[in-house]
Each structure stands twice: as C-alpha cells, then as structure tokens.
Write a protein that holds these residues in place. Sequence first.
Motif, PDB file in Angstrom:
ATOM      1  N   CYS A 266      -8.462 -11.359  13.718  1.00 50.47           N
ATOM      2  CA  CYS A 266      -7.308 -11.552  12.845  1.00 50.47           C
ATOM      3  C   CYS A 266      -7.632 -12.611  11.793  1.00 50.47           C
ATOM      4  O   CYS A 266      -8.240 -12.317  10.788  1.00 50.47           O
ATOM      5  CB  CYS A 266      -6.106 -11.922  13.696  1.00 50.47           C
ATOM      6  SG  CYS A 266      -4.577 -11.880  12.757  1.00 50.47           S
ATOM      7  N   GLU A 281      -7.553 -11.376  18.602  1.00 50.82           N
ATOM      8  CA  GLU A 281      -6.124 -11.547  18.808  1.00 50.82           C
ATOM      9  C   GLU A 281      -5.553 -10.547  19.832  1.00 50.82           C
ATOM     10  O   GLU A 281      -5.624 -10.783  21.031  1.00 50.82           O
ATOM     11  CB  GLU A 281      -5.386 -11.456  17.469  1.00 50.82           C
ATOM     12  CG  GLU A 281      -3.942 -11.961  17.566  1.00 50.82           C
ATOM     13  CD  GLU A 281      -3.122 -11.685  16.322  1.00 50.82           C
ATOM     14  OE1 GLU A 281      -3.444 -10.748  15.587  1.00 50.82           O
ATOM     15  OE2 GLU A 281      -2.134 -12.415  16.089  1.00 50.82           O
ATOM     16  N   GLU A 362      -5.058 -16.316  16.886  1.00 48.98           N
ATOM     17  CA  GLU A 362      -4.857 -15.961  15.486  1.00 48.98           C
ATOM     18  C   GLU A 362      -6.078 -16.396  14.676  1.00 48.98           C
ATOM     19  O   GLU A 362      -6.722 -15.582  14.037  1.00 48.98           O
ATOM     20  CB  GLU A 362      -3.606 -16.661  14.961  1.00 48.98           C
ATOM     21  CG  GLU A 362      -3.398 -16.536  13.460  1.00 48.98           C
ATOM     22  CD  GLU A 362      -2.979 -15.141  13.039  1.00 48.98           C
ATOM     23  OE1 GLU A 362      -2.548 -14.359  13.896  1.00 48.98           O
ATOM     24  OE2 GLU A 362      -3.080 -14.839  11.830  1.00 48.98           O
ATOM     25  N   ASP A 381      -0.791 -16.086  19.002  1.00 45.96           N
ATOM     26  CA  ASP A 381       0.257 -15.342  18.306  1.00 45.96           C
ATOM     27  C   ASP A 381       0.937 -14.315  19.198  1.00 45.96           C
ATOM     28  O   ASP A 381       0.586 -13.145  19.216  1.00 45.96           O
ATOM     29  CB  ASP A 381      -0.311 -14.649  17.064  1.00 45.96           C
ATOM     30  CG  ASP A 381       0.779 -13.848  16.360  1.00 45.96           C
ATOM     31  OD1 ASP A 381       1.968 -14.046  16.692  1.00 45.96           O
ATOM     32  OD2 ASP A 381       0.440 -13.023  15.497  1.00 45.96           O
TER      33      ASP A 381
END
Length: 683
Positions: A266, A281, A362, A381
């Motif tokens: 990501c 991620e 992330e 995340d």
Amino acid sequence: MRLLPLAVHRPHGRPAISCRYRCNDACSRPAPNPTDTTPFREVAAAALSRRRVLQAGLVAGISGTLAAACGTGGGAGAGAAPAAGAAGSAGPMPSPFGFAAVAPNTEDAVRVPGGFEQQVVIRWGDPVLPGAPAFDANAQTAAAQAQQFGFNNDFLALLDDPASPGRALLVANHEYTTEPFMIPGYDPDAPTPEQVAIGMAAHGMSVVAVQRDGASGRLTPTMDAVNRRITASTPMTLTGPAAGDALVRTSADPEGRTVLGTLNNCAGGVTPWRTVLTGEENVDQYFANGEAVADPAARAALARYGMDGGATDRRWEAVDPRFDLTREPTEPNRFGWIVEVDPFDPASTPRKHTALGRFKHEGANVRVGPTGTVAVYMGDDERFEYLYKFVSSRTHRAGDAPADRASNARLLDEGTLFVARFSGDAPTPGPDGGGEWLPLVESLAGGTGRSFVPGMTAAEVLVHTRMAADTVGATPMDRPEDVQPHPTTGRVYAALTNNDERGTPGKPGVDAVNPRPENTNGQVLELTETGDDPAARTFGWSLLLVCGDPAAADTYFGGFPKDQVSPISCPDNVAFDAVGNLWIATDGNALGSNDGLFAVPLEGPQRGRVQQFLTVPRGAETCGPVVEERLALVSVQHPGEADDASLANPISHWPDGGTSIARPAVVSVWRAGGGPLVAPGSA
Ligand code: FEO
Ligand code: CA
Ligand code: CA
C-alpha cells in the motif's frame, strides 16, 4: 453545490468491488479487533467535542453553505481565491500556495489548477524491463505482465541518482489487482492458471529509471539496467527475531527464512539511507479456508487478522497450495510485514523486517533523532487498530561508504516496537491530549528478542502483533493510514481515514482522538514527541483536521475559517512539500466528489487552510504523493472502479480517452514555466 455521488455502496464512499478486491470486504464484516481497550472515553470526549463543536458551529454559522466552501473554482483550473479574508482580516488573504483550489467534481480526468501542466508518466502495462511486449489487454500473459508496470500503483518514491544529474529512480507499489477490470471475459468463479499468474505478476513493485526535464516536471521513463519488477513470486528474506521461528516455517521453506513475494503493498516511505520501505496491508484476502483450520489457537490468530473465511475472491489457492490455510497454515505469517528494498541494486533481495511487527501495514516513515537513533512510524489500517513506533537500538550513519551502508542495513533489525495509548483531557488552548508509547518487544542482535507482553514470546509478539497490542491496552483508532514525521519540525502527522463502526453497539465509543461516532470522513492527527525526541516514551497530540463538509458542525480545519477551505474526506496518504506544508491524498470521498490531493499549511495564520490541488478521474483513488519543489507526483489508482462498471461497460476511459480501457497510472504535475510548485500569493 453538493455533487451527486457515483454509485456508492459503502459509508466511506467505496464501491463494493473495491472492497472485495482490495481489502477483502473488511468494512462489510465486523472489525476483527474484539477488544475495547479505550481507556478514557466519555469524559475527555465530551470535553473535546464541546470545544470542537463550539468552534465549528460558530464558524459554520457564519460561513454559509458548502457551495460557498466549494466555490473556489467552478471548474478545474478556473477558480479564483475566495473573497473573504481570514478571521479578523479586512481583505482576502493571499493563497498560501499560489494556486486556486480545484473544485470538487466527478469528471473523468485529472484536474489541476489553472497555470499547471500534467503528464502521464507511466501506465499499467507499459514496459519496465527490456524486451517487454507492448501492452495488449486482449492478449495479456503473465510473462508479459512480469516485465510491464503492474496494476493499481499506490505508494511512489522518486530518488535522485547522485552520480547522474537528471536521472532518478521511480519506485511504485502495485497494491492489488481487480481481474474483472483487467482481463476481458474473466470468470471470477473459474480463473485459469494463466489468469491467476497474470494477477500475481501484476502485484508487487516497479523500479523504473526516469530522466528529468530541466524546464518542467516531465519525467521520461528509460530502459535502464536498474529497472526491476518485484512480484508475488520474488524471493525475499525474513530478518529479525521471528525469522526462522516455527510460526513462519512452511513445507516449501522449512528454515522459515525465505518468502516468495510481497502482497498488497500500500504505502511506504523512503529511508535516509536511500532504501524504500513498503507496507504489506490487506494480506488476509489472499489466504483461503481459515475457517477450516483445525487448531483453535491458530484459528483465533488467523481470525484476528481477518482470515476466517472460505474461498478467496481471486482463487489463487486453486493454483498454488500456499494460499490454502488447510495446507499451509503458517504461510500468511510470512506476509503483513514492512519490506525494505534497495532500488539502486536490482540484484538485492528485499527484506521483510519482523522487528517492525506484523499487521495491516499502511506504510512506514523514518525520522533520525539527534543522537542518530531511528524511529519508524507505522499505522495498522483497519477499524479499531493501532498506531505503532519502532525505535532502533543502533544509530544511523550518515555516510555512504560500504561500512556505513552495512551498518544502516541492520538498523531495522534491532530495536523496540511500541504501540500508542492516547489520553485526552488536556485543557484548551494547547494540545488536545497526551499519550504514551507502550513497549511490546525488543529485537536484539543475533535474531533474538525480549518480549514485554506476558505470555507471549518475542516471535509471537512480532507475528501476532495485534494480539500483543490488545493485551497492553493500546488505543483503538479510526483506521490509521499514513503516519509521517515532518522533515524539519519532527512533528508526526497521522491520517485516520474513517471508521463507520465507531460508537456502534458493542464497539468502542468516541474518545478525544477519535471524536465522532460512525465516522465517515476521518481526521488528521498531529503528534509531538516529548522533548522533540523520536525515541521518547510519551507524546502530546492535537487534532489538526476533523474532515468532511466544511459547512457541517462536526468538522474542524485547524481553526481556520471554514468558508475558505476545500471539502476533504477520508485522508489517506500524507507528504510534505519543500517549504513544509502538509499534502494529503484521499481515498473514498464520502462527499460525492472524486478523490484528490490537498495542501494545508501547518504554521502561521493560515494553518488549517486546506486547498485542493487536483482531482483524479471517476472511480479512482489518489495515492503515493511525492511533492518536490517543482513537481507533484501522484498515483491514480483504480480509475473506473465502480460496481456498475466493467471492461465492457466502463465509467472511465482515463488516461487514453476514446473507447480505451481505464489504466492505473502515475501523473506528474508542475507549474507552467517550471516555477516552484508552491509560490505563495501568486494566484
Ligand atoms: Fe491500502 Fe490503507 O489503504
Ligand atoms: Ca492507502
Ligand atoms: Ca507518505
């Protein structure tokens, strides 16, 4: 004027197909964090909410409507600065950036301010390696894709080559694939082995040498020996205390030290020693049949990472048994790491740093402290997940000699991993609250470690980091995305993108740092380490932005008058320009506009004045921003992605126009004539 949304099926504005192929429908299922460890909720929240609502409501009352707030243009590049001055000022306050904000829109184009130019640098399918065939979606092969720019570019880095002026390396993540938008005639229920291989080859990263144009921000990709594709099959080395542990051994790798590939990359960061960090991620979506794993403890650990289902959407498990948890239950423990890549050495083996913990990374961004200690800031995340920091034991060496590089290469293998616990009862004015960094595990030389979590070994803390953080009482956040230290002030900015479950039955309620229930628009935090020391164990924090419609009472823009800001929703990636302003890319605009890139001053009387710099085409997300003195570089990810769209019925023909299929791509933007990107007062 409030814009009509595209077909939207999620409260944060993403179509269902995005959710299925990017994050395994994470938002449609309960968040996998079962704990409610918020330590300070209602009292502090009430205090903060009163302050915010009071400020916001007062401003909203005099600010008119969103139409006024959006009325900084009327069209891309056509706008004028708002007429009203800042609080207390008699006349218009000059633009802090020297451009007029781009108005919200749903066009199938990249819109930039008047006086700026743009260029598509590289698209999905463009050649990366010598001999790569020309892109043809109707005749795509895995062999071709492995030599071409991958799909859904996300994080970007642009690293100058000190030995060759004008030459730079563009590094891009390729986060995920959406095969129905890539392969004509694709049957999601029965992909062929070749189609699966195309998807695997479209993941990973690209390294592409580019030549700068001295007069503009134009970047020209070149066929260069440094060019590289990293895919879901590229060998990588595990480092740190979890390397070699039984938790990461598989039948194909009984030593537990060599992993094939990186997935769902990501965001990321560039280190001061000129390597790139990339975050793995939403890796849960690649692993099938977690529900059928026999061992209850293993099944619970898988579930904590969202791997509790049956077949995957991509069906990779039908082609490669390592993606079937009933056959290789430890394979997913080899994903979800921060991976370090040396883009200047195409023969180097990427390293998955277990000392930085395993979660839905992330990105990772580094700050070197005054004594050379390195801090790495990271977000997990997912709804109700945590903010992390790693502090190195060794110190950074600024030189570039082989001994310096060898020393810096070990920086992320030895040190302590912390997770954040926030408190929020500070009086106004000043910081909104404080917090502490709770130690989880110390990684030591020689691949050993010391756990600070009762009942868990060091390797267990690193592999099951979420469970360790649950145990010590970390604060569940509203989806921590990019977390990045400012290059000069050292303050740390964290994008919290949204959390539609905040305050819903059975879930953590609002608190000072996550102040809104069913939060669809997100917020941006500003952290100050105690003593300005990145190794500090405590910090203070403020809410810089509480995002959303400026006319809504629950939004806040650093105290700046809200009739002069651009609406912003779902902050995701952050970056800093050459003069220290914060830039924010958004993902999933809940206000009905296309996503975009925004700039906001952090200092002085215009602190909090958000201005939109560009919008991306229909269905796309803005990510990967690189903001240099004279150019801004963005990833246009998943253009045309919508539930009612398909290859046969596209909603986007960007970037090639006509009847072409949409292609994720990298775009460079610069001021016509080549002047500084940020030129206060010039608009
Ligand atoms: Fe891939 Fe957290 O966005
Ligand atoms: Ca992101
Ligand atoms: Ca960033």
